[in-house]
Design an enzyme around this catalytic site. Structure first.
Site, mmCIF file in Angstrom:
data_model
loop_
_atom_site.group_PDB
_atom_site.id
_atom_site.type_symbol
_atom_site.label_atom_id
_atom_site.label_comp_id
_atom_site.label_asym_id
_atom_site.label_seq_id
_atom_site.Cartn_x
_atom_site.Cartn_y
_atom_site.Cartn_z
ATOM 1 N N ARG A 58 62.813 38.394 40.548
ATOM 2 C CA ARG A 58 63.651 38.912 39.498
ATOM 3 C C ARG A 58 63.164 40.654 39.706
ATOM 4 O O ARG A 58 64.128 41.255 39.582
ATOM 5 C CB ARG A 58 63.315 38.321 38.141
ATOM 6 N N THR A 59 62.173 40.867 39.639
ATOM 7 C CA THR A 59 61.555 42.161 39.471
ATOM 8 C C THR A 59 61.922 43.005 40.510
ATOM 9 O O THR A 59 62.590 44.207 40.413
ATOM 10 C CB THR A 59 60.177 42.324 39.240
ATOM 11 N N LYS A 86 47.993 45.475 58.880
ATOM 12 C CA LYS A 86 46.981 45.839 60.015
ATOM 13 C C LYS A 86 45.739 46.479 59.258
ATOM 14 O O LYS A 86 45.016 47.134 60.091
ATOM 15 C CB LYS A 86 47.644 46.835 60.524
ATOM 16 N N ARG A 108 54.266 46.619 42.724
ATOM 17 C CA ARG A 108 53.609 45.432 42.261
ATOM 18 C C ARG A 108 52.167 45.135 43.089
ATOM 19 O O ARG A 108 52.402 45.355 44.308
ATOM 20 C CB ARG A 108 54.694 44.216 42.322
ATOM 21 N N HIS A 136 53.059 44.055 32.552
ATOM 22 C CA HIS A 136 53.984 44.001 33.204
ATOM 23 C C HIS A 136 55.035 44.693 32.173
ATOM 24 O O HIS A 136 55.806 44.144 31.663
ATOM 25 C CB HIS A 136 54.391 42.445 33.391
HETATM 26 N N1 CP Z 1 59.318 37.822 35.531
HETATM 27 C C1 CP Z 1 59.093 38.181 36.813
HETATM 28 O O1 CP Z 1 58.199 38.940 36.966
HETATM 29 O O2 CP Z 1 59.521 37.547 37.851
HETATM 30 P P1 CP Z 1 59.188 37.820 39.220
HETATM 31 O O3 CP Z 1 57.747 37.351 39.719
HETATM 32 O O4 CP Z 1 60.254 36.863 40.035
HETATM 33 O O5 CP Z 1 59.550 39.253 39.521
#
Ligand code: CP
Length: 306
Positions: A58-59, A86, A108, A136
């Site tokens: 999603r993100t 590497k 991320r 998050h």
């Molecule tokens: N909600 C969320 O962060 O989903 P993803 O891990 O798929 O990005």
């Protein structure tokens, strides 16, 4: 009004006015995603690098779509296709990306604090797309946007957050954001999944799901974060589901117009029953839709788009 900081590292850093600014900007971008031609020239000529060193559907996808709908050039880097495999360090990777002069970096990382390190050493805006069990922030913003769109407000609502609180960056960011916006937040989960300092975060703490969701306006269910758990924190998935799965029976304790949220990905039948995830109370896919608008708003606000 502008955001006061160069980066978005966590909800904890944002004022009420800044949260409202992001939500209102996101609301103004919702319409772009409903057009036949889903593109505006706002960030034409800007470059956004999505550095995703931990799995995401999603993100990552919504940041890429957000950048593209604003006409930015978006570049995606994953851990498996980068020179991190590497042995290159995160700092060396960041310095090399900086040398290519992007306008923003979305990161991320499985380690809490990784975006903070980049923010200190890089001149570009850094957006935290999830760092370990820390924060998050864009998830909490899209959750707040969804609540505001459906309920017309956040202040005064009774919101239950249920599940693996200790390992959830979604829970932490939402607790900071929702309490700051005036909601009454209750958390519930097994004692082994409750952080030690939780009573200092301005929330009510319950051991039982039923107690937490009674008369709730919003129920936010969390995924069990097995990838962040060092040991078995419950006897079996079936046992967990017996006590902490939101289902057609226990949801009757909440308000009649309760909204059910989940950040995804879902463990169906473990933390949420399929008939609830796909049923009339669920706004899970609205959360995903709003995620694109929130990320468009942040790219716009942090890169000085016109
Ligand atoms: N909600 C969320 O962060 O989903 P993803 O891990 O798929 O990005």
């Amino acid at each position: 009004m502008k955001l006061s900081k160069k980066d978005l590292l966590g909800i904890r850093d944002l004022t009420v006015d800044e949260i409202n600014l992001i939500l209102e900007t996101a609301e103004s971008f919702i319409e772009v995603s409903t057009r036949d031609i889903k593109k505006v020239p706002t960030l034409r000529g800007k470059t956004v690098i999505n550095l995703f060193l931990e799995a995401s559907t999603r993100t990552r996808t919504s940041f890429e779509i957000a950048g593209k709908r604003l006409s930015a050039d978006t570049i995606n880097i994953s851990s498996t296709t980068s020179s991190i495999v590497k042995g290159e360090t995160l700092i060396d990777t960041a310095k090399n990306l900086e040398a290519m002069n992007p306008d923003a970096i979305v990161i991320r990382h499985s380690a809490a604090g990784a975006p903070q390190i980049l923010a200190r050493i890089m001149k570009q805006p850094i957006i935290n797309a999830g760092d370990g069990a820390h924060e998050h922030p864009t998830q909490a913003l899209l959750d707040m946007m969804t609540i505001k769109a459906k309920k017309g407000k956040i202040s005064g609502l009774k919101i239950a957050i249920v599940g693996d609180i200790a390992h959830s960056r979604v829970a932490r960011s939402n607790i900071y954001g929702l309490t700051r916006m005036g909601a009454h937040v209750t958390v519930a989960g097994p004692a082994t999944m409750m952080p030690r300092y939780i009573d200092r975060m301005g929330v009510r703490v319950c051991c039982r799901l039923e107690e937490a969701i009674r008369d709730a306006d919003i129920i936010m269910m969390l995924r069990i974060q097995t990838e962040r758990q060092q040991e078995n924190l419950f006897p079996s998935l079936r046992e967990y589901a017996n006590y902490f799965c939101l289902n057609g029976e226990n949801i009757k304790l909440a308000k009649d117009d309760v909204l059910v949220m989940h950040p995804g990905p879902i463990n169906r039948g473990v933390e949420i029953a399929p008939e609830i995830a796909d049923g009339p109370y669920s706004v899970i896919l609205d959360q995903v839709t709003n995620g694109v608008a929130v990320r468009m708003a942040l790219l716009y606000l942090l890169t000085g788009g016109k």
